[in-house]
Design a protein around this motif. Structure first.
Motif, PDB file in Angstrom:
ATOM      1  N   ALA A  32       3.475 -11.907  30.532  1.00  0.00           N
ATOM      2  CA  ALA A  32       3.744 -10.756  29.664  1.00  0.00           C
ATOM      3  C   ALA A  32       4.166 -11.194  28.268  1.00  0.00           C
ATOM      4  N   ARG A  33       4.781 -12.372  28.144  1.00  0.00           N
ATOM      5  CA  ARG A  33       5.335 -12.807  26.864  1.00  0.00           C
ATOM      6  C   ARG A  33       4.505 -13.892  26.187  1.00  0.00           C
ATOM      7  N   ASP A  34       3.810 -14.693  26.961  1.00  0.00           N
ATOM      8  CA  ASP A  34       3.021 -15.789  26.397  1.00  0.00           C
ATOM      9  C   ASP A  34       1.694 -15.885  27.130  1.00  0.00           C
ATOM     10  N   ALA A  35       0.923 -14.807  27.044  1.00  0.00           N
ATOM     11  CA  ALA A  35      -0.328 -14.713  27.802  1.00  0.00           C
ATOM     12  C   ALA A  35      -1.327 -15.794  27.390  1.00  0.00           C
ATOM     13  N   LEU A  36      -1.403 -16.105  26.094  1.00  0.00           N
ATOM     14  CA  LEU A  36      -2.394 -17.066  25.629  1.00  0.00           C
ATOM     15  C   LEU A  36      -2.157 -18.443  26.240  1.00  0.00           C
ATOM     16  N   SER A  37      -0.906 -18.897  26.266  1.00  0.00           N
ATOM     17  CA  SER A  37      -0.604 -20.204  26.859  1.00  0.00           C
ATOM     18  C   SER A  37      -0.940 -20.229  28.340  1.00  0.00           C
ATOM     19  N   ALA A  38      -0.649 -19.127  29.027  1.00  0.00           N
ATOM     20  CA  ALA A  38      -0.971 -19.054  30.451  1.00  0.00           C
ATOM     21  C   ALA A  38      -2.481 -19.059  30.668  1.00  0.00           C
ATOM     22  N   LYS A  39      -3.201 -18.280  29.857  1.00  0.00           N
ATOM     23  CA  LYS A  39      -4.648 -18.168  30.033  1.00  0.00           C
ATOM     24  C   LYS A  39      -5.374 -19.480  29.723  1.00  0.00           C
ATOM     25  N   GLN A  40      -4.825 -20.280  28.814  1.00  0.00           N
ATOM     26  CA  GLN A  40      -5.437 -21.569  28.504  1.00  0.00           C
ATOM     27  C   GLN A  40      -5.421 -22.504  29.706  1.00  0.00           C
ATOM     28  N   ARG A  41      -4.546 -22.234  30.667  1.00  0.00           N
ATOM     29  CA  ARG A  41      -4.357 -23.117  31.806  1.00  0.00           C
ATOM     30  C   ARG A  41      -4.907 -22.534  33.104  1.00  0.00           C
ATOM     31  N   MET A  42      -5.562 -21.391  33.000  1.00  0.00           N
ATOM     32  CA  MET A  42      -6.083 -20.760  34.207  1.00  0.00           C
ATOM     33  C   MET A  42      -7.583 -20.528  34.109  1.00  0.00           C
ATOM     34  N   GLY A  43      -8.185 -20.301  35.254  1.00  0.00           N
ATOM     35  CA  GLY A  43      -9.555 -19.827  35.347  1.00  0.00           C
ATOM     36  C   GLY A  43      -9.577 -18.603  36.242  1.00  0.00           C
ATOM     37  N   TYR A  44     -10.540 -17.708  36.011  1.00  0.00           N
ATOM     38  CA  TYR A  44     -10.601 -16.462  36.777  1.00  0.00           C
ATOM     39  C   TYR A  44     -12.042 -16.114  37.084  1.00  0.00           C
ATOM     40  N   ILE A  45     -12.335 -15.929  38.364  1.00  0.00           N
ATOM     41  CA  ILE A  45     -13.654 -15.489  38.805  1.00  0.00           C
ATOM     42  C   ILE A  45     -13.486 -14.138  39.496  1.00  0.00           C
ATOM     43  N   PRO A  46     -13.827 -13.036  38.819  1.00  0.00           N
ATOM     44  CA  PRO A  46     -13.683 -11.716  39.437  1.00  0.00           C
ATOM     45  C   PRO A  46     -14.771 -11.469  40.469  1.00  0.00           C
ATOM     46  N   ASP A  47     -14.614 -10.379  41.215  1.00  0.00           N
ATOM     47  CA  ASP A  47     -15.612 -10.077  42.241  1.00  0.00           C
ATOM     48  C   ASP A  47     -16.943  -9.666  41.620  1.00  0.00           C
ATOM     49  N   MET A  48     -16.904  -9.098  40.403  1.00  0.00           N
ATOM     50  CA  MET A  48     -18.129  -8.728  39.700  1.00  0.00           C
ATOM     51  C   MET A  48     -18.062  -9.297  38.284  1.00  0.00           C
ATOM     52  N   PRO A  49     -18.326 -10.590  38.128  1.00  0.00           N
ATOM     53  CA  PRO A  49     -18.184 -11.225  36.812  1.00  0.00           C
ATOM     54  C   PRO A  49     -19.226 -10.727  35.818  1.00  0.00           C
ATOM     55  N   TYR A  50     -18.827 -10.685  34.545  1.00  0.00           N
ATOM     56  CA  TYR A  50     -19.744 -10.293  33.479  1.00  0.00           C
ATOM     57  C   TYR A  50     -20.246 -11.542  32.771  1.00  0.00           C
ATOM     58  N   LEU A  51     -21.551 -11.653  32.631  1.00  0.00           N
ATOM     59  CA  LEU A  51     -22.163 -12.755  31.900  1.00  0.00           C
ATOM     60  C   LEU A  51     -23.024 -12.179  30.784  1.00  0.00           C
ATOM     61  N   TYR A  52     -23.189 -12.946  29.721  1.00  0.00           N
ATOM     62  CA  TYR A  52     -23.994 -12.492  28.578  1.00  0.00           C
ATOM     63  C   TYR A  52     -25.470 -12.776  28.841  1.00  0.00           C
ATOM     64  N   ASP A  53     -26.224 -11.708  29.064  1.00  0.00           N
ATOM     65  CA  ASP A  53     -27.596 -11.830  29.553  1.00  0.00           C
ATOM     66  C   ASP A  53     -28.531 -12.545  28.588  1.00  0.00           C
ATOM     67  N   GLY A  69       9.031  -6.033  36.840  1.00  0.00           N
ATOM     68  CA  GLY A  69       8.940  -7.342  37.456  1.00  0.00           C
ATOM     69  C   GLY A  69       8.286  -8.330  36.509  1.00  0.00           C
ATOM     70  N   SER A  70       8.055  -9.546  36.997  1.00  0.00           N
ATOM     71  CA  SER A  70       7.494 -10.594  36.149  1.00  0.00           C
ATOM     72  C   SER A  70       6.478 -11.423  36.913  1.00  0.00           C
ATOM     73  N   ALA A  71       5.550 -12.026  36.160  1.00  0.00           N
ATOM     74  CA  ALA A  71       4.541 -12.933  36.708  1.00  0.00           C
ATOM     75  C   ALA A  71       4.484 -14.157  35.820  1.00  0.00           C
ATOM     76  N   TRP A  72       4.704 -15.320  36.411  1.00  0.00           N
ATOM     77  CA  TRP A  72       4.668 -16.598  35.700  1.00  0.00           C
ATOM     78  C   TRP A  72       3.504 -17.421  36.237  1.00  0.00           C
ATOM     79  N   VAL A  73       2.702 -17.958  35.336  1.00  0.00           N
ATOM     80  CA  VAL A  73       1.561 -18.782  35.717  1.00  0.00           C
ATOM     81  C   VAL A  73       1.633 -20.087  34.927  1.00  0.00           C
ATOM     82  N   ALA A  74       1.623 -21.211  35.640  1.00  0.00           N
ATOM     83  CA  ALA A  74       1.691 -22.542  35.017  1.00  0.00           C
ATOM     84  C   ALA A  74       2.903 -22.678  34.096  1.00  0.00           C
ATOM     85  N   GLY A  75       3.980 -22.004  34.476  1.00  0.00           N
ATOM     86  CA  GLY A  75       5.211 -22.107  33.710  1.00  0.00           C
ATOM     87  C   GLY A  75       5.350 -21.108  32.577  1.00  0.00           C
TER      88      GLY A  75
END
Length: 247
Positions: free
Chosen positions: A66-87, A56-62
């Protein structure tokens, strides 16, 4: 802004994501609900490029993740349930680090960092190390840092974990405002009252499959005689509602 087509992910014999297809337009606040192990987090991890789909496929912001992850990631934000921060970074340094990752111009970064730290009542902690923050403050910091580059699509896995009532209201109002401004928001939550309160549309997933989707009013219309999202959810996922027998 989000399009999934026949998305599948298997772990051995377990179908974590089983042929999911959906579309989420720009500016929609979309809630993805399901019991533990239903496939919610795996679906988000595929859309954010952290896990590869088996088919299957997943398209984010066009962009095909799977093929252009960097372009997609530049346009998204992600907050996981257990985020990692640099202490060992201060709050201000962590914001700087996140801004630099997204190439936020220096002048805008300084301006937005100040504004967001104030918005989340962290201005007095700007020089404090992340390791010295309370859990609630760490959660507020990850929101501030994630919004710094103004993502077009925001993914949130359990948005209210560890937050006090004031911050919960702040987050709810902020998400509504950002969606009205055109940001697409995709979130998972176990707090059904939150989905009732803020979602434009809701999907209920179980055993890796979407079993219902629509606005709250549409879901109620599809299940006459069941008046709350909680009872619809329990009915569809095979758990007893209102103390009744599970069928």
């Amino acid at each position: 802004m989000i399009e999934l087509k026949n998305l599948c992910k298997y772990y051995g014999d377990i179908r974590a994501v089983d042929n999911i297809s959906l579309q989420v337009p720009r500016g929609e606040l979309f809630c993805f609900l399901g019991p533990n192990g239903a496939g919610k987090t795996t679906t988000i991890k595929i859309m954010t490029g952290l896990v590869k789909a088996d088919s299957g496929s997943a398209w984010v912001a066009g962009y095909d993740i799977a093929r252009d992850a960097l372009s997609a990631k530049q346009r998204m934000g992600y907050i996981p349930d257990m985020p990692y921060l640099y202490d060992r970074l201060t709050c201000a340094e962590f914001m700087q680090f996140c801004g630099d990752l997204y190439n936020v111009p220096a002048e805008r970064l300084d301006r937005e960092r100040t504004r967001l730290l104030e918005l989340f009542s962290l201005q007095e902690q700007s020089a404090a190390l992340v390791r010295d923050l309370s859990h609630g403050m760490r959660q507020r910091l990850i929101y501030a840092a994630t919004l710094l580059h103004e993502p077009e699509v925001l993914f949130i896995d359990e948005p209210l974990i560890g937050l006090d009532p004031y911050t919960i209201r702040l987050i709810k109002d902020l998400l509504r405002a950002r969606a009205r401004g055109g940001m697409t928001i995709f979130l998972t939550t176990h707090i059904l009252a939150l989905a009732e309160d803020i979602a434009d549309r809701i999907a209920i997933v179980n055993n890796g499959q979407i079993i219902a989707i629509g606005s709250l009013q549409e879901l109620k219309a599809q299940h006459p005689g069941i008046n709350t999202l909680e009872d619809i959810f329990l009915h569809l996922t095979g758990h007893p509602a209102n103390g009744g027998e599970c069928r």
